[in-house]
Design a protein around this motif. Structure first.
Motif, PDB file in Angstrom:
ATOM      1  N   LEU A   1       0.831  -1.209   0.000  1.00  0.00           N
ATOM      2  CA  LEU A   1       0.000   0.000   0.000  1.00  0.00           C
ATOM      3  C   LEU A   1       0.862   1.255   0.000  1.00  0.00           C
ATOM      4  O   LEU A   1       0.619   2.200  -0.747  1.00  0.00           O
ATOM      5  CB  LEU A   1      -0.919  -0.007   1.226  1.00  0.00           C
ATOM      6  N   LYS A   2       1.924   1.239   0.850  1.00  0.00           N
ATOM      7  CA  LYS A   2       2.777   2.427   0.936  1.00  0.00           C
ATOM      8  C   LYS A   2       3.430   2.712  -0.404  1.00  0.00           C
ATOM      9  O   LYS A   2       3.619   3.873  -0.777  1.00  0.00           O
ATOM     10  CB  LYS A   2       3.868   2.209   1.997  1.00  0.00           C
ATOM     11  N   ILE A   3       3.832   1.656  -1.102  1.00  0.00           N
ATOM     12  CA  ILE A   3       4.494   1.880  -2.389  1.00  0.00           C
ATOM     13  C   ILE A   3       3.487   2.341  -3.434  1.00  0.00           C
ATOM     14  O   ILE A   3       3.714   3.306  -4.160  1.00  0.00           O
ATOM     15  CB  ILE A   3       5.206   0.588  -2.853  1.00  0.00           C
ATOM     16  N   PHE A   4       2.342   1.664  -3.501  1.00  0.00           N
ATOM     17  CA  PHE A   4       1.490   1.855  -4.674  1.00  0.00           C
ATOM     18  C   PHE A   4       0.504   3.017  -4.544  1.00  0.00           C
ATOM     19  O   PHE A   4       0.069   3.535  -5.563  1.00  0.00           O
ATOM     20  CB  PHE A   4       0.756   0.561  -5.026  1.00  0.00           C
ATOM     21  N   VAL A   5       0.125   3.422  -3.317  1.00  0.00           N
ATOM     22  CA  VAL A   5      -0.833   4.534  -3.236  1.00  0.00           C
ATOM     23  C   VAL A   5      -0.269   5.812  -3.861  1.00  0.00           C
ATOM     24  O   VAL A   5      -0.875   6.368  -4.785  1.00  0.00           O
ATOM     25  CB  VAL A   5      -1.299   4.761  -1.776  1.00  0.00           C
ATOM     26  N   PRO A   6       0.923   6.283  -3.450  1.00  0.00           N
ATOM     27  CA  PRO A   6       1.434   7.490  -4.117  1.00  0.00           C
ATOM     28  C   PRO A   6       1.705   7.266  -5.602  1.00  0.00           C
ATOM     29  O   PRO A   6       1.448   8.150  -6.428  1.00  0.00           O
ATOM     30  CB  PRO A   6       2.737   7.780  -3.368  1.00  0.00           C
ATOM     31  N   MET A   7       2.207   6.044  -5.929  1.00  0.00           N
ATOM     32  CA  MET A   7       2.503   5.773  -7.338  1.00  0.00           C
ATOM     33  C   MET A   7       1.238   5.869  -8.175  1.00  0.00           C
ATOM     34  O   MET A   7       1.245   6.407  -9.286  1.00  0.00           O
ATOM     35  CB  MET A   7       3.128   4.389  -7.491  1.00  0.00           C
ATOM     36  N   THR A   8       0.124   5.317  -7.647  1.00  0.00           N
ATOM     37  CA  THR A   8      -1.124   5.356  -8.396  1.00  0.00           C
ATOM     38  C   THR A   8      -1.549   6.790  -8.653  1.00  0.00           C
ATOM     39  O   THR A   8      -1.896   7.155  -9.782  1.00  0.00           O
ATOM     40  CB  THR A   8      -2.231   4.637  -7.594  1.00  0.00           C
ATOM     41  N   ILE A   9      -1.499   7.609  -7.599  1.00  0.00           N
ATOM     42  CA  ILE A   9      -1.947   8.994  -7.746  1.00  0.00           C
ATOM     43  C   ILE A   9      -1.101   9.709  -8.794  1.00  0.00           C
ATOM     44  O   ILE A   9      -1.618  10.313  -9.743  1.00  0.00           O
ATOM     45  CB  ILE A   9      -1.874   9.712  -6.375  1.00  0.00           C
ATOM     46  N   VAL A  10       0.236   9.599  -8.656  1.00  0.00           N
ATOM     47  CA  VAL A  10       1.120  10.296  -9.594  1.00  0.00           C
ATOM     48  C   VAL A  10       0.909   9.767 -11.009  1.00  0.00           C
ATOM     49  O   VAL A  10       0.758  10.545 -11.963  1.00  0.00           O
ATOM     50  CB  VAL A  10       2.584  10.138  -9.156  1.00  0.00           C
ATOM     51  N   ALA A  11       0.877   8.438 -11.146  1.00  0.00           N
ATOM     52  CA  ALA A  11       0.787   7.857 -12.487  1.00  0.00           C
ATOM     53  C   ALA A  11      -0.522   8.268 -13.164  1.00  0.00           C
ATOM     54  O   ALA A  11      -0.530   8.648 -14.340  1.00  0.00           O
ATOM     55  CB  ALA A  11       0.888   6.332 -12.395  1.00  0.00           C
ATOM     56  N   LEU A  12      -1.639   8.215 -12.405  1.00  0.00           N
ATOM     57  CA  LEU A  12      -2.917   8.557 -13.025  1.00  0.00           C
ATOM     58  C   LEU A  12      -2.953  10.031 -13.407  1.00  0.00           C
ATOM     59  O   LEU A  12      -3.368  10.394 -14.505  1.00  0.00           O
ATOM     60  CB  LEU A  12      -4.072   8.229 -12.076  1.00  0.00           C
TER      61      LEU A  12
END
Lengths: 689, 689
Positions: free
Chosen positions: B106-117
Motif C-alpha cells: 500500500l505504501k508503495i502503490f498509493v502514491p505511485m497510483t496517484i502520480v501515475a494517473l
C-alpha cells in the motif's frame, strides 16, 4: 597461413634467443661484480655479506676461474635441489605455492599431451578432408593435424568428445588433489608459525564515533563488554603522514653522516666539510660531521614535538584499531563473528601481516566502499572493452608529420628512408605499447581505489582485472576479428547459441598464431626474466653514481618479488590455451610443456636466489587459480560445442551438454569443501596452542 | 480485445462474488456452531473453551440475536484494532512481518497510483495516435490510456522515463526503510524472548566417526577442547521411528479409554464393552475400560523396552547433536565460526526451534547434500519449462472417448448435449488443474529432498520455486505466446537485446488480461480465503462422524497457518505486475490497491482469529521478499527499455540504461547492510544478557 616450415623457423629463432638469454645469464651470474643482482636473497638472509671470490683487485669484478665457465648451466640442477619445505622456510609459503602452479601445469598437461598426440593425430590425419581442397586456400599443414581435417557429420567426432570427457575428469581430479594439498599446507603453515602478533590480532574497521568518548575508550568499552574473557588491548591507528616525512628526512641525514664519517676514517688527515646552502652547493663551509650531527638532533626534537601533537589531537586518530586478544581462540572468534547489530559498523577481520597492510585504505567508511567498488567495476568493464578508443585517438595525433612539426630539427634524420620506415612502423603503435606497459600500474591504482586493506588482496584483485583484460583482448581478441568493442556489439546482437559457434569455428585456424605466441611470450620471455636485465643496468648505474655507504648498496639491490599481478594471469592464459586446444589442435601441447618446464626451473631459481617477498599471504591466491582453471575448462567445453555444431555433428553434440553442468557442480563442491580454509580460521586449529 | 465495458462487467461479477463470500462469512461466523472454525486461535490460546453464547439448545448452534446480523461487517474494524506489538505477542513475529508486506504494498502503490494517473493518463490520452487507426483493429479503450497511444519518436516518452526514475527511487527508498525496520524488529524479538533453550543451543551436523569412541564421547571431547569455557552439554539425536509409532498407538488407545470413561460417567448404569478382535468389530466382549487400561500398560512396557534398545544400539545414534552452551555468547560464537579444518565436518548452525526442525534431514552427509541440490535445481528447471509435456500426454489419453470406454455405464449421461459440452470443456483441462493443485506439494517434496533442516527454510525454498514457476508460466507465459518451452527455445535463438523487445512490445496489449487476473485471483480469491469453506466442511463432517472426546474436537479444528509457500509468491507476482504496468498502463494500479487493501484486512483478521503458526522463524523470509521486489524493478526497467526501443525512441532510451545498474548497486548495498541480521547473530546482542 603458416606452414609447418614457418613454425619451425619461428621455433628456431625463439629457441636461439632463449638460449642467448640463458647463456648471457650463465656468464654474468658468475662475475663477482653481479653477485648482488643474481643472489640478493642470500644477502638479505644474512648468509652472504660480500661476493664470494675476492682475492685480487680484478678478481673483485670479473670471474677469472675458467673452470666455472664450463659448467655454466649448473644453475638448473642447483635450482632443483631445495626441497619444498626448505623453500617454505627460505622464501615463504606464497613462493612455494606459486611454484606448485607450474608443477600442476606439468602434471595436467604431460599425460594429456601423450594421449592427445597418440590418439587424435592419427584420427585427424587419416580423415584427410583437407587434402581434397586446393592447397593455396586456407589450409596449413598444422590444420591437417587438427579437428578441421575431420569430415562434417563424421563418426570420428565421438573420439574428440570422449577425450574432452577424459581430459575434464583428469583435470578435475588433479585440481581436487592440488586444492587439498595447498589447503592443508596453508593450515599447517599458519599453525606452525611462531606465536606472532597478528595471530592474536584482529583489525577492526568502521568504529563508530560515540559522543563524549574518545575512540580509544569506545573500543575498550565495546570489547570489554562483548569479549570480556579474551580481550587484551588495542592499538589505535594514527594519521602520521607528517611524522613519516620527518622519518624519511632523518634517514637521508643519517646516510650523509655515515658517508662523512667513513670518509674521515679513511683519510683522518682531512676533515670532511660541507656547505650549508641548498643541496650543499653553496653557502658557508662547515665541518660536515658536526653539521649533520647537529641537524639530526634538531630533527629529532621536531619529531618528538610532532609525535606529541599526533597523540593529543583526536582528529589524527582513525576509526580503525588493531585489537589484540589473550588467545588465538579469542582472535579467531572475533574475526569470524559479526560484532554489531549494524553490520556496517565494527567490521572485524584477521589483521594482515604488518608488512602486508596497505595503510591508506584502513579508514574508508562502508558506504564509500560500496560506491567505490561499483565505480571501479564499471571502469574495468569500460577499460576492457573500450580501451582502444582513446589509444586510437592518441595514435591519430602522434604520427610522423606531427613529430616533424613539433621538432623541425629532427626533420633531416626522420626523412632518411631507413629511419622513416622504422618510425612509421613504430610511432603509431607507441601509444598502445606505452598503454600495455603501464596497464598493470593502472589496474593496481584501480584496486587501491576499491579500498582493500592488504597488499596481498590488492595484488589478487589486480591480477583478476588483468586476467579479464587478457581473456577478452588476447584470447577472444585474437580469435574473433575486430576490436573488443565491436565483438561486444556483435555478440549483443547475436543469439546466445550463436556466439560459441562464431568463436568455435575460428579456433582451429588460430592455432599457429598461439603457438608463436607461446614461443615468443613464453619461451623467450621467461628466459629474459632470469637475466634480470633492467635491475642489472639500474644496479650498476646506481653503484656508479649514487652509492655512498654500505646501506645505499643494500638498497640498490632491489631483489623484487614474484610479480603476482602479471605472472598469474598470463599463466592462467596458458592453462586456457592448453585446455582449449587439447582436443582441437593437440600439436600445440608440446610447446606448452616446454614453457611450463622452463618457467618452473627459472622461477625456482629466482625464488631461491633473487626474490624477496614483500609480504606473506600463505597462498591466499590459490582459490583464484583453481576457479580460473575451471572457467577455462567451461570455456573449452562451450567452444568445442560451438565448433562441433558447425561441423553438423548434431548426433554427437548432445553428449557434450552434460559436461559443463557436471564441471560447475564439481566447482561448487570444491568451493564449499576447500575455500573456507582460505577465508576463515578453524577454531580447531586456533585452540591447538 | 476487451473494452472498458468488458472490464466493467468483469469487475461487477468479481465484486459481487467477493461480496457474496464476505456476506456468507459474516453470517456464518456469528453462529456458535462455527465458532471453532472462525476463532480457533482463541481456543488454542486458552482464551476461550466453548462458544460464547449458549443459553438454550437451539442457541447452541444458531445465533438468534438479530442485532448482531445488522453489524455483520464489524470484523473489519475489529481486525484493525490490535497494534503491531500485540500481534507479535499474539501470533508471533512471522505473522506481523507477513502483514508488513501488504502495508508495504500500500505504501508503495498509493502514491505511485496517484502520480501515475494524474501525470500519465493525460499525456497518453492527448497523444491520440490510436484514434486514427480503425477501431475494429487491435485497439481497446484501455490501450488509449496506455503508452501504446503515444506516437513513435515522441518527446513525450521522457515523461515515462522520468516517472520510471521517480518510481524506482521511491520504491528503493521504501524498501530500504522497511528492511531497516524489519531487521531491527527481528533483532529485538530475538533478544527479548525469554531465555529459551535454542538460544543457547547450536545444531552440529556431520560429526565424524572416530574409531574406538562413541559418538557422544567424540562430541564431548571436541567441544571440551575447542570451547572449554562455554561448552555445557549435548543432546544426541536418535533414530526412533519405531518408538514414534508406539507413541502414536498409545495416543489412539488413550483416546478410546477417555471415550469409554466419559460414556461410563454419563450412564453409570451401563458398563461400556468392546470386542477384542479387529477394530472392535468381532471377538469376545469384554469390559472396555479394563481392556484399554490393560492394553495401555502392555504398550508402555513395550515402549520402555524399545527405549532401552535405542539408547544401547550405537547404530541408532545419528551423526548429529544439539550442543548447549553456558551463555548465548558461547552459542553465538560456535554457530558463526568454522570448527574443523575440513569445512564439511562439524558444521554448526543455530538450532532452529524444536517445532521448526525437520528431523528426517538432520543426518544427510555433505557430499549427498551437494548432489541433491544439483539434481533438484536441474529438476526445477525442467519442471518450470517442460511441465506441459507430460500433461499434454495425459490429456491426449484422458478424453471423453476414453472415459466412455472405461465406464460404459456413464455413456447415456455423457451423451447428453449439455453435460457433454461441459465435460468437453472440463476433462482435457483436468490433468492441468490437478497438476496446479498439487504443484505446491511437489515443490515442497523437492525442497525436502534438497535437505534443509528447518521447516521455515523448507517453506522459503518452496516459495522460491513456486515464484519461478509463476514468473515463467503466468507472467512471461501470458505475455509471450506458446508454451514456456517454446519461448525458451526462441529466446535461445534470439539475440539478448531482442528478448526485452519481443516481450516489451506485447506488454501493453496484455493489460486487460492482468486486470481480470487481479480481480479473479486477487479480489474473489482473497474473499474466499476468509470464508474457510474447506475447513468448515471438514470440521462439521468430523464433528458428525469422528469426534468422540474433547481432545478429538481440539484436533478437528485445524486452524492452519499462513501458507507462505503459496501466498508469498503470488504477492510477489502482484508487486511485479504493479511495478511493470505503473508507467505502461497505469489504469491497472487502482485494481492492485483494492487487492492490497482487502488482502491486508483479511489476513489481519485470519492471523488474529484463526491461524496458529507451526513455527517461528522471526521474519527470516524478508530478504527474499526484498530481493524479489528488486528483481521486479529490474525486469520492469528492461521491459520498458525494450518497449521504448520498438517505439523508435532512440534518443531517450540511453537514459534508461543507467537505471538497472543503479538498482543493482542499491541491492548490493542493502544486502551487505541488512542481510547479516537474518543470517548471523551479532555478538553485541548475545552479550547483552
Amino acid at each position: 597461413m603458416a606452414t609447418l616450415g614457418d613454425i619451425g623457423v619461428s621455433a628456431l629463432i625463439n629457441i636461439l634467443s632463449a638460449f642467448a638469454f640463458l647463456l648471457a645469464f650463465a656468464l654474468l651470474r658468475i662475475q663477482p661484480i653481479n653477485d648482488r643482482i643474481y643472489f640478493p636473497k642470500w644477502y638479505i638472509n644474512g648468509a652472504r655479506s660480500s661476493p664470494r671470490r675476492s682475492r685480487n683487485f680484478v678478481g673483485k669484478f670479473v670471474n677469472l676461474e675458467f673452470k666455472t665457465y664450463l659448467t655454466f648451466l649448473n644453475w638448473m640442477p642447483q635450482a632443483l635441489k631445495m626441497t619444498e619445505s626448505e623453500i617454505i622456510n627460505h622464501a615463504g609459503l606464497d613462493s612455494a605455492v606459486f611454484l606448485r602452479i607450474y608443477t600442476l601445469g606439468l602434471k595436467i598437461f604431460v599425460p594429456m599431451t601423450i594421449v592427445a598426440l597418440l590418439v587424435l593425430i592419427p584420427v585427424n590425419v587419416s580423415s584427410g578432408t583437407l587434402f581434397f581442397l586446393r592447397k593455396e586456400l586456407v589450409v596449413s599443414d598444422i590444420d591437417k593435424l587438427s579437428i578441421s581435417n575431420v569430415r562434417p557429420k563424421s563418426i570420428r567426432f565421438f573420439v574428440h568428445i570422449g577425450l574432452e570427457y577424459l581430459f575434464t575428469i583428469w583435470i578435475c581430479f588433479m585440481l581436487y588433489k592440488e586444492y587439498d594439498i595447498v589447503a592443508s599446507m596453508r593450515l599447517r603453515f599458519l599453525a606452525s608459525q611462531a606465536r606472532r602478533a597478528e595471530q592474536f590480532t584482529v583489525v577492526v574497521r568502521n568504529v563508530p564515533h560515540v559522543s563524549g568518548q574518545s575512540l580509544s575508550e569506545t573500543i575498550d568499552h565495546f570489547f570489554q563488554t562483548n569479549h570480556p574473557d579474551h580481550y587484551l588491548c588495542h592499538q589505535a591507528v594514527y594519521n602520521a603522514n607528517k611524522f613519516a616525512k620527518l622519518v624519511r628526512k632523518r634517514e637521508r641525514l643519517r646516510n650523509w653522516l655515515d658517508y662523512n664519517q667513513l670518509k674521515f676514517e679513511r683519510h683522518p688527515e682531512k676533515k670532511p666539510t660541507t656547505k650549508m646552502g641548498f643541496l650543499g652547493l653553496w653557502g658557508k663551509k662547515v665541518d660536515a660531521i658536526d653539521y649533520y650531527k647537529h641537524q639530526m638532533k634538531e630533527l629529532e626534537r621536531r619529531m618528538s614535538v610532532e609525535r606529541q601533537k599526533i597523540l593529543k589531537d583526536s582528529k589524527s586518530i582513525l576509526p580503525v584499531a588493531f585489537v589484540s586478544f589473550k588467545s588465538r581462540w579469542g582472535a579467531a572468534v572475533c574475526a569470524q563473528t559479526q560484532q554489531c547489530k549494524n553490520p556496517t559498523l565494527w567490521l572485524t577481520n584477521w589483521a594482515p601481516e604488518p608488512r602486508d597492510i596497505y595503510w591508506r585504505n584502513l579508514a574508508i567508511p562502508f558506504v564509500s566502499l560500496t560506491i567505490r567498488k561499483f565505480i571501479i567495476s564499471v571502469s574495468v568493464f569500460a577499460l576492457v572493452f573500450f580501451y582502444m578508443i582513446p589509444i586510437a585517438f592518441v595514435q591519430s595525433l602522434a604520427n610522423l608529420e606531427g613529430l616533424e612539426r613539433v621538432a623541425p630539427v629532427l626533420r633531416p634524420v626522420i626523412e632518411l628512408k631507413f629511419i622513416k620506415s622504422f618510425l612509421q612502423g613504430f610511432v603509431p603503435g607507441l601509444a598502445l605499447k606505452i598503454f600495455l606497459y603501464i596497464l598493470p600500474t593502472i589496474l593496481m591504482i584501480m584496486s587501491k581505489i576499491e579500498g582493500h586493506i592488504a597488499l596481498s588482496n590488492l595484488e589478487r584483485r589486480t591480477s583478476a582485472k588483468y586476467y579479464y583484460f587478457m581473456l577478452v583482448n588476447v584470447f577472444l581478441g585474437s580469435i574473433a576479428t575486430g576490436t573488443a568493442f565491436e565483438q561486444l556489439d556483435s555478440f549483443l546482437h547475436q543469439s546466445p547459441t550463436q556466439i560459441p559457434r562464431t568463436i568455435g569455428v575460428s579456433i582451429p585456424m588460430k592455432a599457429t598464431f598461439f603457438i608463436t605466441y607461446i614461443m615468443v611470450d613464453g619461451w623467450a620471455g621467461i628466459a629474459s626474466e632470469i637475466l634480470r636485465l633492467k635491475p642489472l643496468v639500474i644496479f650498476h648505474l646506481k653503484n656508479l653514481f649514487l652509492v655512498k655507504t654500505e646501506r645505499d648498496r643494500e638498497k640498490a639491490m632491489d631483489p623484487g618479488s614474484v610479480d603476482f599481478p602479471e605472472t598469474i594471469p598470463s599463466l592462467q592464459l596458458y592453462f586456457l590455451l592448453g585446455i582449449v586446444y587439447a582436443v582441437i589442435t593437440p600439436i600445440l601441447l608440446p610447446f606448452m610443456l616446454v614453457f611450463f618446464g622452463l618457467a618452473y626451473l627459472v622461477y625456482r631459481h629466482q625464488i631461491i636466489n633473487v626474490y624477496n617477498q614483500q609480504y606473506e599471504s600463505a597462498g591466499a591466491f590459490w582459490p583464484h587459480v583453481h576457479s580460473r582453471i575451471i572457467a577455462s575448462l567451461l570455456l573449452s567445453q562451450l567452444l568445442l560445442l560451438g565448433l562441433l555444431s558447425t561441423k553438423e555433428a548434431a548426433n554427437s553434440t548432445p553428449f557434450l551438454v552434460v559436461l559443463p553442468i557436471l564441471t560447475l557442480a564439481f566447482h561448487k563442491y570444491c568451493k564449499s569443501r576447500f575455500e573456507p580454509a582460505f577465508r576463515k580460521y578453524p577454531i580447531e586449529v586456533s585452540s591447538m596452542l
